[in-house]
Design an enzyme around this catalytic site. Structure first.
Site, PDB file in Angstrom:
ATOM      1  N   HIS A  34      11.928  36.494   6.509  1.00 41.41           N
ATOM      2  CA  HIS A  34      11.788  37.482   5.418  1.00 41.41           C
ATOM      3  C   HIS A  34      12.275  36.826   4.124  1.00 41.41           C
ATOM      4  CE1 HIS A  34      11.477  41.322   3.550  1.00 41.41           C
ATOM      5  NE2 HIS A  34      12.459  41.981   4.127  1.00 41.41           N
ATOM      6  N   HIS A  79       1.823  35.684   6.285  1.00 35.50           N
ATOM      7  CA  HIS A  79       2.389  36.998   5.952  1.00 35.50           C
ATOM      8  C   HIS A  79       1.831  38.011   6.930  1.00 35.50           C
ATOM      9  CE1 HIS A  79       3.653  40.482   3.642  1.00 35.50           C
ATOM     10  NE2 HIS A  79       4.488  39.656   3.044  1.00 35.50           N
ATOM     11  N   ASP A 135       7.227  33.240  -1.586  1.00 37.56           N
ATOM     12  CA  ASP A 135       8.401  32.386  -1.446  1.00 37.56           C
ATOM     13  C   ASP A 135       8.073  30.911  -1.557  1.00 37.56           C
ATOM     14  OD1 ASP A 135      10.198  34.416  -1.198  1.00 37.56           O
ATOM     15  OD2 ASP A 135       9.820  34.672   0.929  1.00 37.56           O
TER      16      ASP A 135
HETATM   17  N1  CMC Z   1       3.464  28.054  10.061  1.00 34.86           N
HETATM   18  C1  CMC Z   1       2.738  27.779  11.180  1.00 34.86           C
HETATM   19  N2  CMC Z   1       2.152  28.711  11.938  1.00 34.86           N
HETATM   20  C2  CMC Z   1       2.291  29.994  11.567  1.00 34.86           C
HETATM   21  C3  CMC Z   1       3.026  30.355  10.428  1.00 34.86           C
HETATM   22  C4  CMC Z   1       3.624  29.335   9.656  1.00 34.86           C
HETATM   23  N3  CMC Z   1       4.336  29.616   8.567  1.00 34.86           N
HETATM   24  N4  CMC Z   1       3.019  31.713  10.289  1.00 34.86           N
HETATM   25  C5  CMC Z   1       2.300  32.180  11.325  1.00 34.86           C
HETATM   26  N5  CMC Z   1       1.845  31.138  12.085  1.00 34.86           N
HETATM   27  C6  CMC Z   1       0.957  31.244  13.266  1.00 34.86           C
HETATM   28  C7  CMC Z   1       1.707  31.734  14.493  1.00 34.86           C
HETATM   29  O1  CMC Z   1       2.234  30.676  15.240  1.00 34.86           O
HETATM   30  C8  CMC Z   1       0.604  32.472  15.219  1.00 34.86           C
HETATM   31  O2  CMC Z   1      -0.223  31.517  15.834  1.00 34.86           O
HETATM   32  P1  CMC Z   1      -0.950  31.866  17.251  1.00 34.86           P
HETATM   33  O3  CMC Z   1      -1.894  32.997  16.948  1.00 34.86           O
HETATM   34  O4  CMC Z   1      -1.628  30.604  17.644  1.00 34.86           O
HETATM   35  O5  CMC Z   1       0.146  32.262  18.205  1.00 34.86           O
HETATM   36  C9  CMC Z   1      -0.214  33.110  14.086  1.00 34.86           C
HETATM   37  O6  CMC Z   1      -0.016  32.237  12.967  1.00 34.86           O
HETATM   38  C10 CMC Z   1       0.207  34.518  13.709  1.00 34.86           C
HETATM   39  O7  CMC Z   1       1.612  34.513  13.460  1.00 34.86           O
HETATM   40  P2  CMC Z   1       2.603  35.707  13.783  1.00 34.86           P
HETATM   41  O8  CMC Z   1       3.988  35.182  13.969  1.00 34.86           O
HETATM   42  O9  CMC Z   1       2.029  36.536  14.892  1.00 34.86           O
HETATM   43  O10 CMC Z   1       2.505  36.546  12.440  1.00 34.86           O
HETATM   44  P3  CMC Z   1       3.544  37.619  11.936  1.00 34.86           P
HETATM   45  O11 CMC Z   1       2.778  38.582  11.124  1.00 34.86           O
HETATM   46  O12 CMC Z   1       4.361  38.173  13.069  1.00 34.86           O
HETATM   47  O13 CMC Z   1       4.548  36.769  11.013  1.00 34.86           O
HETATM   48  C11 CMC Z   1       5.588  35.746   9.155  1.00 34.86           C
HETATM   49  C12 CMC Z   1       4.519  36.756   9.625  1.00 34.86           C
HETATM   50  C13 CMC Z   1       5.724  35.836   7.633  1.00 34.86           C
HETATM   51  C14 CMC Z   1       6.954  36.095   9.788  1.00 34.86           C
HETATM   52  C15 CMC Z   1       5.154  34.329   9.589  1.00 34.86           C
HETATM   53  O14 CMC Z   1       3.905  33.991   8.994  1.00 34.86           O
HETATM   54  C16 CMC Z   1       6.209  33.285   9.245  1.00 34.86           C
HETATM   55  O15 CMC Z   1       7.150  33.069  10.034  1.00 34.86           O
HETATM   56  N6  CMC Z   1       6.062  32.576   8.066  1.00 34.86           N
HETATM   57  C17 CMC Z   1       7.050  31.636   7.616  1.00 34.86           C
HETATM   58  C18 CMC Z   1       8.229  32.373   6.986  1.00 34.86           C
HETATM   59  C19 CMC Z   1       7.897  32.950   5.624  1.00 34.86           C
HETATM   60  O16 CMC Z   1       7.353  32.275   4.746  1.00 34.86           O
HETATM   61  N7  CMC Z   1       8.308  34.217   5.419  1.00 34.86           N
HETATM   62  C20 CMC Z   1       8.180  34.883   4.114  1.00 34.86           C
HETATM   63  C21 CMC Z   1       7.255  36.063   4.128  1.00 34.86           C
HETATM   64  S1  CMC Z   1       6.864  36.559   2.449  1.00 34.86           S
HETATM   65  C22 CMC Z   1       8.325  37.186   1.811  1.00 34.86           C
HETATM   66  C23 CMC Z   1       8.685  38.497   2.392  1.00 34.86           C
HETATM   67  O17 CMC Z   1       7.918  39.449   2.242  1.00 34.86           O
HETATM   68  O18 CMC Z   1       9.768  38.575   2.997  1.00 34.86           O
END
Ligand code: CMC
Length: 432
Positions: free
Chosen positions: A268, A309, A367
């Protein structure tokens, strides 16, 4: 909200089909109202992470993640970032409309009236280690506000609610800047009410008693934009935390402290800090591929910070604006050849052309750039998430206030799918 129709749930167990109302808001997907599902069927729904669940209705912020749209009270974020300042946005989020010049004057004065901290509270800082993470300090000091402002803790009283909102919006910059000053061992700088919200924060962060401090207007504007872009983001994890904490009737200072705790995590708000640390770790364009391969490797937990995201499956509109601010600030400060910015641009380009990121719709989020801008403003990495918390406080307060003033609000109490051991007896060896 209005009822548009019904959805029929057929359980295929011989029982009659269940009719569930389908509700429409003003924009965005309709929702199936399952509030009576348990009473009608004995079943719960299962949705860890709220992938398909609307936890409440709200009039504050709207996101269309597929189109990359973000609206505060109906206004596009691009227009607010261009034409308004953070105080306008605070008023808008709290009251639903942009202020007239008179309303803004009164609102601004009301906030400035609360910018100082009780001196007893200032002493709290010395209880922390100097090297404590600023977010740890913020969780403690913001939570402690409840111990000081007993005169605004009656959450059923709209005047108390407004008073607490003013206090939180006003005191967060002071609390955040003091966390920094304590960390580096410099004297605290008290708020200066003749300055704008953003300028006052820079003044409390960077001025020292020995020298006159005048903030560069480009930097003031950049910080103001960071604050606007982070002000609210509908039902994200920390806002949902604030709502859940508030649903029990807890006071707003305690609720915002809970929101700060949630925001701290790297998935987050902690992502801006994690993103800059990632860029530093990559260090050079020649190593980008190695890190992209790690992010793609399912055996490795590594993720590219600042990418992806839950809601945006298109470019985060805040990221576009932040990228623009990044250029402005780096040009103004003569840092256009900044190593990390160049690295970030190259990383963005490579990731956006990679099938792994394209197929999963992983775009840079806010971010990805906010860390680079903050670093250029002279803000240390460990303070990035604290500044996010300072900006998001208005969103938390507006969402909390919306919930508490809704006479139908209920304590948040999710159910579960129990997968533990079934009922059993304590072993005989324990029985006396
Ligand atoms: N790098 C590599 N792979 C990723 C990433 C990433 N940053 N984000 C998602 N994926 C992949 C994930 O491994 C999954 O792959 P698969 O379908 O093969 O299993 C797919 O994309 C979907 O990911 P998810 O974890 O199911 O998606 P989510 O909606 O639960 O997570 C997130 C969203 C923001 C937590 C995630 O994208 C992440 O961890 N990003 C990096 C951290 C980040 O930049 N966070 C800031 C968010 S914006 C500020 C805010 O609003 O807080």
């Amino acid at each position: 909200m209005t009822q548009r129709g019904t959805a029929i749930l057929n359980l295929n167990n011989g029982s009659a089909p269940i009719e569930l109302p389908v509700l429409s808001g003003t924009m965005g997907p309709d929702v199936i109202d399952i509030r009576k599902l348990h009473a009608q069927s004995g079943l719960f729904t299962y949705d860890p992470g709220f992938l398909s669940t609307a936890s409440n209705s709200s009039t504050i912020t709207f996101i269309d993640g597929d189109k990359g749209i973000l609206l505060y009270r109906g206004y596009p974020i691009e227009q607010l970032a261009l034409h308004c300042d953070f105080v306008d946005v605070c008023y808008l989020l709290l009251h639903g409309e942009l202020p007239t010049p008179d309303q803004k004057k009164t609102f601004d004065a009301a906030i400035k009236n609360h910018s100082m901290l009780n001196e007893q509270l200032v002493r709290f800082y010395s209880g922390f280690r100097r090297d404590a993470h600023p977010m740890a300090v913020m969780v403690g000091v913001v939570g402690a506000l409840s111990a000081f402002y007993h005169d605004s803790l009656n959450i059923s009283d709209p005047v108390h609610r407004e008073q607490s909102a003013f206090r939180l919006i006003a005191k967060l910059p002071t609390i955040t800047a003091m966390a920094y000053k304590y960390n580096i061992g410099q004297p605290y700088v008290y708020p200066q009410n003749s300055l704008s919200y953003a300028e006052n924060f820079l003044h409390m962060m960077f001025s020292v008693p020995t020298e006159k401090y005048e903030a560069n207007p480009v930097i003031v504007r950049a910080l103001d934009r960071i604050l606007i872009l982070h002000a609210d983001h509908e039902q994200n994890a920390s806002t949902s935390t604030v709502r859940l904490a508030g649903s029990s009737g807890a006071n707003p200072f305690a609720c915002v402290s809970a929101g700060i705790s949630c925001l701290w995590g790297p998935a987050h708000g902690g992502a801006n800090e994690a993103c800059l640390r990632m860029l530093e770790e990559i260090g050079d364009v020649s190593r980008i591929d190695e890190f992209i391969q790690r992010a793609k490797n399912k055996e490795d937990n590594y993720r590219l910070m600042g990418f992806g995201h839950r809601v945006y499956k298109n470019m985060d509109p805040r990221a576009k604006l932040m990228r623009e601010t990044c250029h402005e600030v780096l040009n103004e400060l003569g840092l256009h050849n900044d190593r990390l910015f160049k690295l970030a641009l190259q990383l963005e380009k490579i990731a956006l052309e990679d099938d792994y990121f394209i197929s999963r719709k992983l775009y840079p989020n806010v971010d990805f750039y906010s860390g680079i801008v903050q670093r250029a403003l002279g803000i240390p990495t460990s303070m990035f998430t604290a500044i996010f918390a300072m900006a998001r406080t208005i969103g938390w307060v507006a969402q909390w206030s919306e919930m508490v003033s809704d006479p139908d609000h209920k304590i948040g109490r999710p159910r579960q799918l129990y997968t533990g051991t079934t009922m059993r007896d304590v072993p005989g060896s324990y029985i006396k």
